[in-house]
Design an enzyme around this catalytic site. Structure first.
Site, PDB file in Angstrom:
ATOM      1  CG  HIS A  14      -0.208  -0.092   2.493  1.00 41.58           C
ATOM      2  ND1 HIS A  14       0.318   1.109   3.008  1.00 41.58           N
ATOM      3  CD2 HIS A  14       0.292  -0.829   3.397  1.00 41.58           C
ATOM      4  CE1 HIS A  14       1.002   0.800   4.283  1.00 41.58           C
ATOM      5  NE2 HIS A  14       0.982  -0.578   4.469  1.00 41.58           N
ATOM      6  NE  ARG A  65      -1.507  -0.169   7.025  1.00 41.96           N
ATOM      7  CZ  ARG A  65      -1.861  -0.692   7.938  1.00 41.96           C
ATOM      8  NH1 ARG A  65      -3.175  -0.595   8.405  1.00 41.96           N
ATOM      9  NH2 ARG A  65      -1.119  -1.729   8.598  1.00 41.96           N
ATOM     10  CD  GLU A  92       2.559  -4.704   7.799  1.00 44.47           C
ATOM     11  OE1 GLU A  92       2.581  -4.091   7.149  1.00 44.47           O
ATOM     12  OE2 GLU A  92       2.860  -5.929   8.039  1.00 44.47           O
ATOM     13  CG  HIS A 191      -0.715  -4.456   4.628  1.00 43.40           C
ATOM     14  ND1 HIS A 191      -1.014  -3.338   5.118  1.00 43.40           N
ATOM     15  CD2 HIS A 191      -1.948  -5.163   4.320  1.00 43.40           C
ATOM     16  CE1 HIS A 191      -2.519  -3.142   5.307  1.00 43.40           C
ATOM     17  NE2 HIS A 191      -3.018  -4.175   4.692  1.00 43.40           N
TER      18      HIS A 191
END
Ligand SMILES: O=C(O)[C@H](O)COP(=O)(O)O
Length: 258
Positions: A14, A65, A92, A191
């Site tokens: 991202h 994100r 993430e 991520h």
């Protein structure tokens, strides 16, 4: 698809998040993109538009994100029709009790070596996030994670890279691999650490060597896989090499005083 039966897959971390900008450990906190992160996503979309890479499906995480980076890339590259699959398994890594802490201040408190272990080691997770943590409720009750979220038993309190890989790989093996074998053209927006796990798996990177891998925000990279899904092209960034190197260095240096 390559001429000789190979298959390409494009992956991208991202764009810069508002918490990356503040240099805070983010993990499963659902921070949005910063202005710079939006621009990174726009640039990635523009680059892909002029690239030879076309897509049939996109995969992203349960966090905005990554989702918003993907939406921007699709819009800028003329792929707004693309089916999108969101999964927590691409989230993430969960940063546990470090979530919300400033990375430099955390070094000042615990030392550079300990923070480097928490950030980049293979199997040492940060301290757990407990129910009284400032961000526990917003993470645990994130509506973004209701659609395809972890079960209560799967919901992490902290994650090492090893634990992250253990929940990302089932998605890779059960969802992505069959599509790759059908030569489906895939874009993944995820991520830094979920992608480090995929890269570690694809290139069979050792538990020691993975500690030195940092991924830049917002710069797509290519893997070309053979019929056995072994890389013939590994982590080829689509961008100016100097810009890529500087972006990687920026991530590595997040724990150093400016
Ligand atoms: O979750 C975060 O804080 C970042 O997105 C990744 O942080 P790291 O590069 O320190 O692992």
């Amino acid at each position: 698809m390559g001429d000789n039966g190979n298959v390409d897959i494009i992956m991208v971390r991202h764009g810069e998040s508002e918490w990356n900008l503040k240099n805070l450990f983010c993990g499963w906190y659902d921070a949005d993109l910063s202005e710079a992160g939006i621009k990174e996503a726009q640039d990635a979309g523009d680059h892909l538009k002029t690239s030879p890479y076309k897509f049939d499906i996109a995969y992203t995480s349960g966090l905005k994100r990554a989702q918003n980076t993907l939406a921007t890339i699709l819009e800028r590259s003329g792929n707004t029709h693309l089916p999108i699959v969101k999964t927590w398994r691409l989230n993430e890594r969960h940063y546990g009790a470090l979530t919300g802490l400033n990375k430099v201040e955390t070094v000042e408190k615990y030392g550079a070596e300990q923070v480097a272990i928490w950030r980049r080691s293979y199997d040492t997770p940060p301290p757990e996030m407990h129910e009284d943590h400032q961000y526990y409720d917003s993470i645990r009750n994130n509506p973004n994670l209701k659609e395809d979220g972890p079960t209560p038993q799967e919901f992490p309190k902290t994650e090492s890279l090893k634990l992250t890989i253990e929940r990302t790989l089932p998605f890779w093996n059960n969802v992505v691999v069959p599509k790759l074998k059908e030569k489906t053209r895939i874009l993944i927006v995820a991520h830094g650490n979920s992608l480090r796990g995929i890269v570690k798996h694809l290139d069979n990177i050792s538990d020691q060597d993975i500690t030195t891998l940092n991924l830049p925000t917002g710069i797509p990279f290519l893997y070309t896989l053979d019929a056995n899904l072994k890389p013939v092209v590994s982590m080829k960034f689509l961008g100016d090499p100097d810009i890529v190197a500087a972006a990687i260095e920026k991530v590595a240096n997040q724990t150093k005083k400016k």
